[in-house]
Enzyme design. Structure first.
Site, PDB file in Angstrom:
ATOM      1  N   GLY B 247      45.049  35.236  34.317  1.00 35.97           N
ATOM      2  CA  GLY B 247      46.215  35.463  34.723  1.00 35.97           C
ATOM      3  C   GLY B 247      46.710  36.142  36.180  1.00 35.97           C
ATOM      4  O   GLY B 247      45.582  36.305  36.868  1.00 35.97           O
ATOM      5  N   HIS B 248      47.842  36.315  36.328  1.00 34.55           N
ATOM      6  CA  HIS B 248      48.329  36.951  37.842  1.00 34.55           C
ATOM      7  C   HIS B 248      47.663  38.288  37.925  1.00 34.55           C
ATOM      8  O   HIS B 248      47.574  39.195  37.345  1.00 34.55           O
ATOM      9  CB  HIS B 248      49.778  37.202  37.676  1.00 34.55           C
ATOM     10  CG  HIS B 248      50.371  37.656  36.668  1.00 34.55           C
ATOM     11  ND1 HIS B 248      50.527  38.919  36.265  1.00 34.55           N
ATOM     12  CD2 HIS B 248      51.046  37.171  35.260  1.00 34.55           C
ATOM     13  CE1 HIS B 248      51.116  39.262  35.356  1.00 34.55           C
ATOM     14  NE2 HIS B 248      51.261  38.166  34.531  1.00 34.55           N
ATOM     15  N   GLY B 249      47.074  38.147  39.310  1.00 34.27           N
ATOM     16  CA  GLY B 249      46.732  39.631  39.694  1.00 34.27           C
ATOM     17  C   GLY B 249      45.464  40.052  39.184  1.00 34.27           C
ATOM     18  O   GLY B 249      45.167  41.299  39.316  1.00 34.27           O
ATOM     19  N   VAL B 250      44.730  39.512  38.480  1.00 36.84           N
ATOM     20  CA  VAL B 250      43.538  39.868  37.935  1.00 36.84           C
ATOM     21  C   VAL B 250      42.442  39.899  39.024  1.00 36.84           C
ATOM     22  O   VAL B 250      42.399  39.103  39.969  1.00 36.84           O
ATOM     23  CB  VAL B 250      43.100  38.598  36.843  1.00 36.84           C
ATOM     24  CG1 VAL B 250      41.468  38.925  36.435  1.00 36.84           C
ATOM     25  CG2 VAL B 250      43.825  38.640  35.542  1.00 36.84           C
ATOM     26  N   SER B 267      46.868  41.459  35.651  1.00 34.42           N
ATOM     27  CA  SER B 267      46.349  42.796  36.298  1.00 34.42           C
ATOM     28  C   SER B 267      45.380  43.271  35.386  1.00 34.42           C
ATOM     29  O   SER B 267      45.058  44.512  35.802  1.00 34.42           O
ATOM     30  CB  SER B 267      47.558  43.668  36.032  1.00 34.42           C
ATOM     31  OG  SER B 267      48.744  43.175  36.894  1.00 34.42           O
TER      32      SER B 267
END
Lengths: 340, 340, 340
Positions: B247-250, B267
């Site tokens: 996912g986003h920003g991992v 995250s």
């Protein structure tokens, strides 16, 4: 600050103009050049604060302005960015971000390699990229964008303002307005239905369509099958994450959220506003009520009432599931104590 | 023996040459033509043995030579293949297999159907296959291979020696050297982030990039999203299997392993060397410490300390999880006994 | 009634002709124009009834004829559609549906944009769509259809009557007759195998092939890897749903069913006729016996005997799993009672 090559910024606004856009009172000619979250914001940025635990950091924040509720603003220590009082700071932030870093608009061009059936209807202002295939009788609404290599099967209908990423395959489907499909989405392939025959499994013909409502967004590599008779339906405004499987004849209501890698079996019904976590599995013919919430990785074998919150496999009231998890841990600890 | 049409063999080596390559002592002019595992090896093959339970089969093995540790060699019955003593037999075997069946090197050709933006920079020695699309400002390092139909979005940067399979889509990303992407990988699409608005969910603009480190390898149909502000990062040498969602920003560290169909929510932070099984789910903002091990199908809702080994949903110490599973089985058996 | 643009109907038949096709006795010149399930059927339709709870609705059904067993027909109230007595109503229905709404047959055309290696062998009657890539030495059987953009790697062999959807990638593979691959299927990419080396994980070359048996069907975006030495094999007539991962060297028998989003790790063996639910995970080297049934979301860490039915993680006899679930709920309720 976003990378300017990937996210070219729109022209700056004054602080007064930004305030007007979000319906806040705020003055000044200071130039606002973009948006950034609290920890990353610089002198030209607007940021937002919704989590009160971050209030103490506000005086040190370098943003020009912060979107904040009146309630939190009253509790904030003095100093730091100018306050822009709004009812919903995160929503105002999202809209400002879209204003400062506008997404690529369709350029109205059709790439010369695209293969478009002579009887397809393409609305004005569409962008059709290289190696796209558009079949017979397709109708594509105005100002849509079809990404490179996507294949739109015969007689598919797509509303205006669609953003179809590269490598999407669409068949046997009708899409509303403003639909967003990320790369690799598969829509309209036959559902998984077979009948045992004398020498093996024989396919049950899948003769329904897929109906995608307005403003639906579907993540990368997700798969939406058509069914044997009734249509597979995804309602207005529903958002589906990456790698989700939606089986034949599923009916999903409006404004639902379905997180990544979840699998919805055939003939499931999901009510409006349901929120379904990641890697959830739903058995066929189950009904999930409107507004229900399903914890990630749950396995649903029975109907879920409207507004219920369930977890675990088999799924049960989430409080019961947590209580059982905690009880088992206590039993284990007790058992260990006895054997010491 | 591998199928020679699919895996054309390199010229043979003498046993002495093979020994020299792996740093073993070994002599003889016997010709070695390939590699094969113990049970399949024939007279021209080098094989390896690391599992002591197979020692009794060694005299019957038809391979010309066996890679083996000194320790196991001392315990082996006499007869069978010539011993090549090495510290790490499986590693030596993997390298010899790569020597005998070299993977296809880029042929330096660009297919005439490929659509390459005039301002893209293509390094020397690259192979670009049919129907590839390379956008404005892309930089592609030397000796890379882009498979048929792949779409590289504007301003993506790819280091040298990349092997991008067919049907990959890349945007908003920077890739290091030697990156391998299998078919259908999706990188750089927007993460799954929405804000409730007055008439439905509104997208939170996703303004970060994806950074893929050197020697990262990503399996077929895996999906790596970009995030709203901070970059999604995959560290040096990390290997990701098929159908994984990131996912986003991992932020994933170096030298991690993530097995198929796992979902990492936004995250999440994963430390160096973590090993994550298949179908694991990780809730957003969770931190997994360096060297942690996560059993397949676990559901992580809380942070995992460095070096911990966890399992179950919600994930807990793997010994506790196994103990609880066993305890519940014992309770069930006891209950059944009472009712007889 | 199916949408006629997407599913153009074949010419009508008389009721007597329909009866003859399914081996029932039935007379009359009434025209049958299609098939539909009980609740949707209209005057020109044939329908079927297998669930006795629907018997009371039969007099109100508007279909011209109903496929039904002699046993259920004897229990049906009078009135409603003409009975067509057959041993297997659903199978007869599936075959009639395929007769009335025949799937698109290959048109024998090769699109001018397709890139076909000069030494590929293409059987008669094949349809090859736009932007297909067919590599050196490929052999494609008669009357096959390759969908737009699919990439068939060098030396792949495909039997007659294949239906390969758009955006499929195939390499290092042999496919039997009548294979169906839905959009986005990935076959033949290297399995997930690495060996720890001095500076990171090094790939173990994957030198096996993938063998797909006759009449196998594989769902959208599923992934079948090749292995390091032994071939990955999928047996005759096996059906695999969407988003399934099949690891290196897996051997799946004939006539198995594997539901969506399941992950099968490397070197697993699955016997004939096994039925595996959705989101199941199978650990490497596990053997699942012939005819075994695995409940959705189970996690298999040990072998499953032939004919067993297992569920849960770790998977156990399904009755034990249900009993443990129920026991834990009772313990929780008891505990709650005590604290009141």
């Amino acid at each position: 600050m976003p990378d300017a090559r990937h996210f070219p910024p729109a022209p700056p606004l004054t602080l007064a103009e930004v305030a007007a856009l979000v319906g806040a009172s705020g003055e000044g000619a200071a130039l606002i050049t973009g948006t950034a979250p609290l920890a990353l914001a610089g002198p030209g940025d607007v940021t937002f604060l919704t989590d009160r635990s971050f209030l103490p950091t506000l005086p040190d924040c370098r943003a020009a302005a912060v979107l904040i509720t009146a309630d939190l603003a009253a509790k904030a220590p003095p100093g730091g960015p100018e306050r822009l009082i709004v009812a919903n700071p995160k929503l105002a932030y999202a809209r400002l971000a879209a204003r400062f870093y506008p997404s690529h608009a369709p350029d109205g061009q059709t790439h010369p390699t695209a293969q478009i059936a002579p009887d397809a209807t393409i609305g004005p202002g569409c962008q059709i990229d290289a190696f796209v295939v558009i079949g017979a009788g397709v109708s594509l609404g105005a100002n849509s964008h079809i990404g490179a290599g996507s294949v739109i099967g015969a007689h598919v209908t797509i509303g205006p303002g669609a953003r179809i990423g590269p490598h999407v395959t669409l068949s046997h489907a009708t899409l509303g307005a403003g639909v967003v499909l990320l790369p690799g989405v598969r829509i309209g392939q036959p559902g998984f239905g077979y009948v045992p025959g004398p020498v093996g499994l024989e396919p049950l013909p899948q003769l329904g369509l897929v109906q995608i409502g307005d403003w639906v967004e579907i993540g990368a590599n997700s798969m939406i099958d058509r069914g044997p008779a009734e249509d597979t339906v995804i309602g207005l405004g529903t958002k589906i994450d990456n790698g989700v499987h939606v089986g034949h004849g599923v009916r999903i209501g409006a404004h639902c959220v379905i997180v990544a890698l979840t699998g919805i079996s055939g003939s499931v019904t999901i009510g409006d506003g349901a929120m379904i976590g990641g890697q959830v599995g739903v058995a066929d013919h189950v009904t999930i009520g409107a507004g229900a919430q399903v914890v990630s990785q749950s396995g649903l074998m029975r109907d879920v009432p409207p507004g219920a919150k369930v977890g675990g496999t088999p799924a049960r009231d989430v409080r019961d599931w947590f209580a059982e998890t905690a009880l088992l841990a206590r039993l284990r600890e007790g058992r260990r104590d006895k054997t010491r």
